[in-house]
Design a protein around this motif. Structure first.
Motif, PDB file in Angstrom:
ATOM      1  N   THR A  95       3.881  -1.003   3.695  1.00 45.93           N
ATOM      2  CA  THR A  95       3.216   0.283   3.440  1.00 45.93           C
ATOM      3  C   THR A  95       4.264   1.373   3.298  1.00 45.93           C
ATOM      4  O   THR A  95       5.095   1.556   4.192  1.00 45.93           O
ATOM      5  CB  THR A  95       2.256   0.628   4.605  1.00 45.93           C
ATOM      6  N   THR A 155       0.833  -1.211   0.000  1.00 48.43           N
ATOM      7  CA  THR A 155       0.000   0.000   0.000  1.00 48.43           C
ATOM      8  C   THR A 155       0.866   1.260   0.000  1.00 48.43           C
ATOM      9  O   THR A 155       1.978   1.270   0.542  1.00 48.43           O
ATOM     10  CB  THR A 155      -0.982   0.023   1.197  1.00 48.43           C
ATOM     11  N   CYS A 173      -2.059  -0.995  -3.719  1.00 48.49           N
ATOM     12  CA  CYS A 173      -3.202  -0.140  -3.376  1.00 48.49           C
ATOM     13  C   CYS A 173      -2.761   1.299  -3.158  1.00 48.49           C
ATOM     14  O   CYS A 173      -1.865   1.562  -2.346  1.00 48.49           O
ATOM     15  CB  CYS A 173      -3.877  -0.625  -2.099  1.00 48.49           C
TER      16      CYS A 173
END
Ligand code: ADP
Ligand code: TYD
Length: 213
Positions: A133, A8, A95
């Motif tokens: 992330t 992400t 994402c």
């Protein structure tokens, strides 16, 4: 058994997420790595409709709790319809925003209760957590300068103070999730930001990413 990865990208508006995702997609294509990309809110028919409501400047009266639940509804649909099936096939899912955006924007930005938001996130994702992330860190003034040419949406119209709170929020998120979150200096050139991201992905997932051939 194939197990895919969830990567992400987080950061304030204009921090360079979409740019870095495009560079990562090009790299994955070069390497034959199977991937799918989604943006939040969005990525399914229903989630795109919710996105329209959330970003529409006419909806200025949207109450913060309603806003949070709409982001969560879009995420719940995306998780079940797209992300989980892709990961189950061993694909790499990229994402553009995920659960941390809710904590940063609705939690630290709007001031809603973080524990409640974590619970809502958990319901929306059925407990799915990203494998890595990247938080692109940038001064909101500089990010706003980058986006000057574009018309601001409902969220982007909120002002610099709001984005300062969100930036600090992302720093807290990073502190609390050190094994998953990596803070990257987003004020560097696109090339240097990508070099860091690519090296970290290759180091962390060496040999684990599924190739299409
Ligand atoms: P986000 O997806 O986080 O909103 P974008 O990738 O759309 O950010 O970038 C916002 C703007 O800044 C775009 O015009 C993009 O070309 C530019 N940009 C992205 N990364 C950099 C960078 N490292 N340095 C300077 N400008 C950048
Ligand atoms: P978008 O244009 O996709 O973001 P960006 O400008 O960073 O490319 O707009 C999504 C907006 O929604 C952005 O301002 C962040 C906000 N948002 C939240 O407030 N909470 C959330 O949970 C998510 C996913 C996004």
């Amino acid at each position: 058994m194939l197990v895919g990865k969830l990567i992400t990208f987080e950061g304030i508006d204009g921090s360079g997420k979409s740019t870095q995702i495009q560079l990562l997609e090009a790299e994955f294509e070069k390497m034959g790595i199977t991937y799918q990309t989604f943006r939040e809110p969005g990525g399914t028919g229903l989630s795109e409709k919710i996105r329209e409501i959330l970003l529409d400047k006419d909806n200025i009266e949207l109450y913060s709790n309603a806003e949070s639940l709409l982001f969560a509804a879009a995420r719940a649909q995306l998780t079940v319809e797209q992300i989980k099936p892709a990961i189950a096939k061993g694909e790499c899912v990229i994402c553009d925003r995920f659960t941390d955006s809710t904590i940063a924007y609705q939690g630290y930005g709007r001031g809603l209760n973080i524990k409640n938001l974590e619970m809502i996130n958990n319901i929306a994702t059925e407990g799915l957590t990203p494998d890595i992330t990247f938080i692109l860190d940038i001064d909101p003034e500089k990010a706003s300068e980058r986006m000057k040419a574009e018309a601001p949406d409902r969220m982007e119209s909120a002002g610099i103070d709001f984005f300062q709170k969100i930036r600090q929020g992302y720093h807290q998120i990073m502190e609390q999730n050190q094994s998953r979150c990596i803070l990257i200096n987003g004020e560097q050139s696109q090339e240097n930001v990508f070099k860091e991201i690519n090296q970290l992905i290759m180091k962390r997932f060496k040999g684990e990413l599924v190739c299409s051939n």
